[in-house]
Design a protein around this motif. Sequence first.
Motif, mmCIF file in Angstrom:
data_model
loop_
_atom_site.group_PDB
_atom_site.id
_atom_site.type_symbol
_atom_site.label_atom_id
_atom_site.label_comp_id
_atom_site.label_asym_id
_atom_site.label_seq_id
_atom_site.Cartn_x
_atom_site.Cartn_y
_atom_site.Cartn_z
ATOM 1 N N ARG A 5 2.885 -0.543 -8.433
ATOM 2 C CA ARG A 5 3.873 0.196 -7.638
ATOM 3 C C ARG A 5 3.384 1.626 -7.423
ATOM 4 N NH1 ARG A 5 9.277 0.376 -10.524
ATOM 5 N NH2 ARG A 5 7.918 0.744 -12.317
ATOM 6 N N VAL A 6 3.668 2.156 -6.242
ATOM 7 C CA VAL A 6 3.280 3.522 -5.884
ATOM 8 C C VAL A 6 4.514 4.237 -5.353
ATOM 9 C CG1 VAL A 6 1.825 4.945 -4.401
ATOM 10 C CG2 VAL A 6 0.933 2.790 -5.324
ATOM 11 N N THR A 30 3.597 -2.521 -4.068
ATOM 12 C CA THR A 30 4.932 -2.067 -3.672
ATOM 13 C C THR A 30 4.912 -0.554 -3.583
ATOM 14 O OG1 THR A 30 6.021 -3.941 -4.748
ATOM 15 C CG2 THR A 30 7.367 -2.003 -4.280
ATOM 16 N N THR A 31 5.271 -0.009 -2.425
ATOM 17 C CA THR A 31 5.304 1.442 -2.254
ATOM 18 C C THR A 31 6.719 1.891 -1.939
ATOM 19 O OG1 THR A 31 4.836 1.373 0.124
ATOM 20 C CG2 THR A 31 2.948 1.383 -1.371
ATOM 21 N N ALA A 69 10.765 2.266 1.481
ATOM 22 C CA ALA A 69 10.066 1.343 0.583
ATOM 23 C C ALA A 69 9.460 0.213 1.396
ATOM 24 C CB ALA A 69 11.019 0.775 -0.475
ATOM 25 N N SER A 70 8.356 -0.332 0.884
ATOM 26 C CA SER A 70 7.739 -1.480 1.538
ATOM 27 C C SER A 70 8.594 -2.728 1.384
ATOM 28 C CB SER A 70 6.338 -1.723 0.952
ATOM 29 O OG SER A 70 6.412 -1.915 -0.454
ATOM 30 N N ASP A 71 9.444 -2.759 0.376
ATOM 31 C CA ASP A 71 10.391 -3.861 0.154
ATOM 32 C C ASP A 71 11.800 -3.296 0.299
ATOM 33 O OD1 ASP A 71 11.964 -5.941 -0.662
ATOM 34 O OD2 ASP A 71 11.005 -6.225 -2.607
ATOM 35 N N LEU A 74 1.180 3.130 3.534
ATOM 36 C CA LEU A 74 1.000 2.052 4.500
ATOM 37 C C LEU A 74 -0.088 1.081 4.062
ATOM 38 C CD1 LEU A 74 1.611 0.798 7.299
ATOM 39 C CD2 LEU A 74 -0.122 2.355 8.233
ATOM 40 N N ARG A 75 -1.277 1.593 3.761
ATOM 41 C CA ARG A 75 -2.406 0.726 3.441
ATOM 42 C C ARG A 75 -2.239 0.006 2.097
ATOM 43 N NH1 ARG A 75 -3.391 0.654 8.178
ATOM 44 N NH2 ARG A 75 -5.094 1.780 9.206
ATOM 45 N N LEU A 76 -1.697 0.678 1.104
ATOM 46 C CA LEU A 76 -1.520 0.019 -0.194
ATOM 47 C C LEU A 76 -0.452 -1.066 -0.110
ATOM 48 C CD1 LEU A 76 -1.811 3.012 -2.698
ATOM 49 C CD2 LEU A 76 -3.551 1.340 -2.024
#
Length: 319
Positions: free
Chosen positions: A130-131, A190-191, A153-155, A182-184
């Motif tokens: 997670r970031v 999970t960002t 969040a990406s989720d 974005l890239r991670l």
Amino acid sequence: MTTHSPLFRLEADASRQPQPAPLMLVSLDGFLDAGMVRSTLAEHLLDTLEHEVVASFDVDALVDYRSRRPLMTFDSDHYADYDDPSLVLYRMQDAAGEPFLLLHGVEPDFRWEGFVEAVRQLSLAFGVRRVAGAHGIPMAVPHTRPVGMTRYASDRELLGEGHTPLFGSVKVPGSAEALLHLRLAEAGLTTMGVAVHVPHYLAETQFGDAAVAAADALMDLTGLVLPTAELIAMAGLTRGRIEAELAQSEGAKEVVEGLEQRYDHFVEGQRRRSLLAAEASKLPTADEIGAELEKFLQDPEVAGPAPQEPSDEAGTTEH
């Protein structure tokens, strides 16, 4: 352990025996950070939590010195010191003893994609899943009202069912930190993060309340246990300084009062829309109405007695 990237150097201990850290906080100076939220929070963590350097980036390959002009000290008749930029990955422990990483330092000017790939390699090496990050953005809001924020969040499930986005789809200036998110996320991590809303008239100064709000939000999103007592005390001091400065300027007070009225009007509008939405949610849907109607037509007891066919006897009349 990954060591082949030319953009970073691992410390010897980290290279021999990497200690897993499932979470990484990212704090890159140089891009938008109203109220000094990002820098205040990073410096606070480094001042209050145990930490060690596990990797450092080659800033000579990433930084445009002429666009930033690092400060140097000229002492009487000679140059005495150089405030060299740095970009460092720290391994830290929160107040509960849980390990995490902090990537902190100057934002790269060059090789963003290469930098992102290097961070991805480090994330794999240290078991990062997670970031997270936090920064401030200037908004037309008063400092006398609760600090707002935009979560991302990406989720989307991480944002909670009650999360209501303030913005739609907009184009914003890019940053190395945003590209990392974005890239991670594309790489399967999970960002998440928060953009804290800072009064625009405080964008260039330290706004302690925003830093406290950012720390609380990060703890809520990540589960970290961060010390906040010093942040809260600092926020009280900055709030007092702001009030003292406003007391000396009638024009500034009028600006704040106008922002308060607009803020209160907006909040009241949001409350009314929420009430209307809640009432609307209690109404049956078109499918539910259709199902009830079909049930009504199919149930003889509900629909009432069916009409009787006329009998022959009833249908004849005497002449």
